[in-house]
Design an enzyme around this catalytic site. Structure first.
Site, PDB file in Angstrom:
ATOM      1  N   CYS A  59      66.963 112.665 142.813  1.00  0.00           N
ATOM      2  CA  CYS A  59      66.332 113.836 143.424  1.00  0.00           C
ATOM      3  C   CYS A  59      67.267 114.362 144.500  1.00  0.00           C
ATOM      4  O   CYS A  59      67.992 113.589 145.126  1.00  0.00           O
ATOM      5  CB  CYS A  59      65.002 113.417 144.066  1.00  0.00           C
ATOM      6  SG  CYS A  59      64.039 114.808 144.729  1.00  0.00           S
ATOM      7  N   CYS A 104      61.537 108.586 151.467  1.00  0.00           N
ATOM      8  CA  CYS A 104      61.365 108.401 150.023  1.00  0.00           C
ATOM      9  C   CYS A 104      62.526 107.618 149.413  1.00  0.00           C
ATOM     10  O   CYS A 104      63.695 107.921 149.653  1.00  0.00           O
ATOM     11  CB  CYS A 104      61.245 109.763 149.341  1.00  0.00           C
ATOM     12  SG  CYS A 104      61.033 109.638 147.551  1.00  0.00           S
ATOM     13  N   GLY A 143      62.091 112.923 141.254  1.00  0.00           N
ATOM     14  CA  GLY A 143      62.562 114.291 141.091  1.00  0.00           C
ATOM     15  C   GLY A 143      61.653 115.348 141.674  1.00  0.00           C
ATOM     16  O   GLY A 143      60.511 115.086 142.039  1.00  0.00           O
ATOM     17  N   CYS A 187      53.943 105.579 145.237  1.00  0.00           N
ATOM     18  CA  CYS A 187      54.547 106.866 145.601  1.00  0.00           C
ATOM     19  C   CYS A 187      55.835 106.680 146.382  1.00  0.00           C
ATOM     20  O   CYS A 187      55.879 105.926 147.343  1.00  0.00           O
ATOM     21  CB  CYS A 187      53.625 107.659 146.516  1.00  0.00           C
ATOM     22  SG  CYS A 187      52.022 107.931 145.860  1.00  0.00           S
TER      23      CYS A 187
HETATM   24  N1  SAH Z   1      59.297 116.050 144.696  1.00  0.00           N
HETATM   25  C1  SAH Z   1      57.899 116.214 144.406  1.00  0.00           C
HETATM   26  C2  SAH Z   1      57.396 115.193 143.404  1.00  0.00           C
HETATM   27  C3  SAH Z   1      57.445 113.762 143.877  1.00  0.00           C
HETATM   28  S1  SAH Z   1      55.845 113.298 144.300  1.00  0.00           S
HETATM   29  C4  SAH Z   1      57.097 116.168 145.699  1.00  0.00           C
HETATM   30  O1  SAH Z   1      57.671 115.878 146.726  1.00  0.00           O
HETATM   31  O2  SAH Z   1      55.902 116.476 145.678  1.00  0.00           O
HETATM   32  C5  SAH Z   1      56.067 111.852 145.204  1.00  0.00           C
HETATM   33  C6  SAH Z   1      55.040 111.768 146.286  1.00  0.00           C
HETATM   34  O3  SAH Z   1      55.211 110.538 146.979  1.00  0.00           O
HETATM   35  C7  SAH Z   1      55.203 112.874 147.302  1.00  0.00           C
HETATM   36  O4  SAH Z   1      53.943 113.336 147.712  1.00  0.00           O
HETATM   37  C8  SAH Z   1      55.889 112.162 148.462  1.00  0.00           C
HETATM   38  O5  SAH Z   1      55.606 112.793 149.679  1.00  0.00           O
HETATM   39  C9  SAH Z   1      55.295 110.781 148.367  1.00  0.00           C
HETATM   40  N2  SAH Z   1      56.142 109.747 148.943  1.00  0.00           N
HETATM   41  C10 SAH Z   1      57.488 109.728 149.012  1.00  0.00           C
HETATM   42  N3  SAH Z   1      57.909 108.606 149.621  1.00  0.00           N
HETATM   43  C11 SAH Z   1      56.817 107.899 149.936  1.00  0.00           C
HETATM   44  C12 SAH Z   1      56.606 106.645 150.559  1.00  0.00           C
HETATM   45  N4  SAH Z   1      57.616 105.894 150.983  1.00  0.00           N
HETATM   46  N5  SAH Z   1      55.341 106.228 150.725  1.00  0.00           N
HETATM   47  C13 SAH Z   1      54.304 106.972 150.263  1.00  0.00           C
HETATM   48  N6  SAH Z   1      54.447 108.144 149.667  1.00  0.00           N
HETATM   49  C14 SAH Z   1      55.684 108.612 149.500  1.00  0.00           C
END
Ligand code: SAH
Length: 350
Positions: A115, A122, A162, A339
């Site tokens: 991504c 993330c 992504g 997530c």
């Molecule tokens: N790029 C898109 C699709 C990915 S969704 C987006 O950002 O919406 C992945 C989800 O997981 C997103 O809502 C992101 O905010 C969340 N996320 C990312 N890292 C995380 C973490 N360490 N703990 C919990 N949620 C997380």
């Protein structure tokens, strides 16, 4: 030479047009082949019943049908949550997660390998961007899951690796294929596309006639100062602009925009944050998904997950302010399947 026919990239109408165009065939053959492929989950769709007599067509299809969703190279299951890793034709690896609910399962699919959004919390961001997935590779994740888990797979969320709006056309064609009633038949109201906040993507989606498709936005911070540090995209698409785009989004009656808010202890869980979030949401029809931060291998040193009490306090503040909020279960934690924890470098092997 003509291209191969990739059924995983095609709606029924696409296939019917291709068979007419290439082989002069009517819709009967298309419907037999499409059904064999999607309903019987048989990739060797030229063996479909009812077309045997057309020996020429069978031979042509055997030659022309391509099927390359990648190979599942690893699968781990824990607490009912399954994560499978797919090795793509060029060797890159992507992950998909299946979350079982009582009456159905939800599959979380990837739209890119890696991504480029660079969100600080993330795990996928740490891989950097590798490449876009093709329609075949996106739909293939669901096809493979259906082969393994059957029709329980009912909901699809684009919340794996992504940024879906970075790969807009492929994601939208994938949605059309997934929702084709003659095939996988996953209604658009059961499909959610989640964005880190690409405004051009929200606007492009508004212009399409897909009123049932669900839109989710990962907000994660309620003011620009904080959001700039957590999510680089905010520097070019700040909160006011994002709010404006969402306000203009043609939301169907009874529908909400899903707003994901990853709660990180001591970072975005203060009373001020709750108030700012409430204000920002006020003009929108939105539902907040509160996701407790999941520490990953690389992000755990930077941030701390909230305790149950901290989550409850923040949630209660939103409820008191009249915000529609739900706490999302973050199962799959131990699997690195929750997530923001999808990264092909970290695969738990059993
Ligand atoms: N790029 C898109 C699709 C990915 S969704 C987006 O950002 O919406 C992945 C989800 O997981 C997103 O809502 C992101 O905010 C969340 N996320 C990312 N890292 C995380 C973490 N360490 N703990 C919990 N949620 C997380």
């Amino acid at each position: 030479m003509k291209h191969m026919i990739r059924l995983l990239e095609m709606t029924y109408d696409n296939l019917a047009a291709a068979l007419a165009d290439r082989y002069g065939k009517g819709t009967y053959h298309a419907s037999m082949v499409y059904k064999e492929f999607y309903k019987n989950r048989n990739p060797r769709a030229w063996t479909a019943r009812g077309i045997e007599a057309s020996t020429g067509l069978v031979a042509q299809l055997r030659r022309d049908l391509a099927f390359a969703p990648g190979n599942v190279v690893d699968e781990v299951v824990q607490d009912g949550v399954a994560k499978f890793v797919t090795a793509l034709a060029d060797g890159h690896r992507i992950e998909s997660v299946i979350l079982p609910l009582e009456t159905h399962h939800t599959i979380c699919v990837s739209s890119q390998a890696g991504c480029r959004m660079g969100c600080r919390f993330c795990e996928t961001a740490r891989m950097g961007f590798v490449r876009h997935l093709t329609v075949e590779e996106i739909v293939g994740q669901v096809y493979t899951a259906r082969q393994r888990y059957g029709d329980f797979i009912r909901n699809v969320v684009f919340m794996g690796m992504g940024e879906p709006f970075d790969n807009f056309d492929a994601v939208i064609q994938a949605v059309r294929v997934l929702s084709d009633q003659r095939g996988l038949d996953i209604a658009q109201r059961y499909i959610t596309v989640s964005t880190a906040g690409r405004i051009d993507g929200i606007e492009k989606l508004s212009a399409l006639d897909m009123p049932h498709l669900k839109l989710a936005v990962s907000l994660n911070a309620p003011n620009d100062t904080l959001r700039n540090t957590l999510m680089p995209i905010n520097n070019t698409a700040p909160l006011a602009m994002l709010q404006k785009a969402l306000k203009a989004y043609p939301l169907k009656k009874g529908y909400n925009i899903m707003v994901a808010y990853v709660l990180i202890a001591g970072v975005n869980d203060s009373s001020d944050c709750a108030r700012q979030l409430t204000d920002w949401l006020a003009p929108l029809r939105a539902k907040v998904n509160l996701i407790p931060f999941n520490p990953g291998t690389g992000t755990s040193a930077l941030y701390r997950p909230p305790t149950e009490t901290e989550i409850e306090i923040f949630r209660q503040k939103l409820i008191d302010a009249g915000v529609n909020v739900q706490k999302r279960l973050s199962r799959g934690c131990d699997l690195m399947a929750a997530c923001g924890q999808l990264s092909s470098r970290k695969t738990t092997r059993r």
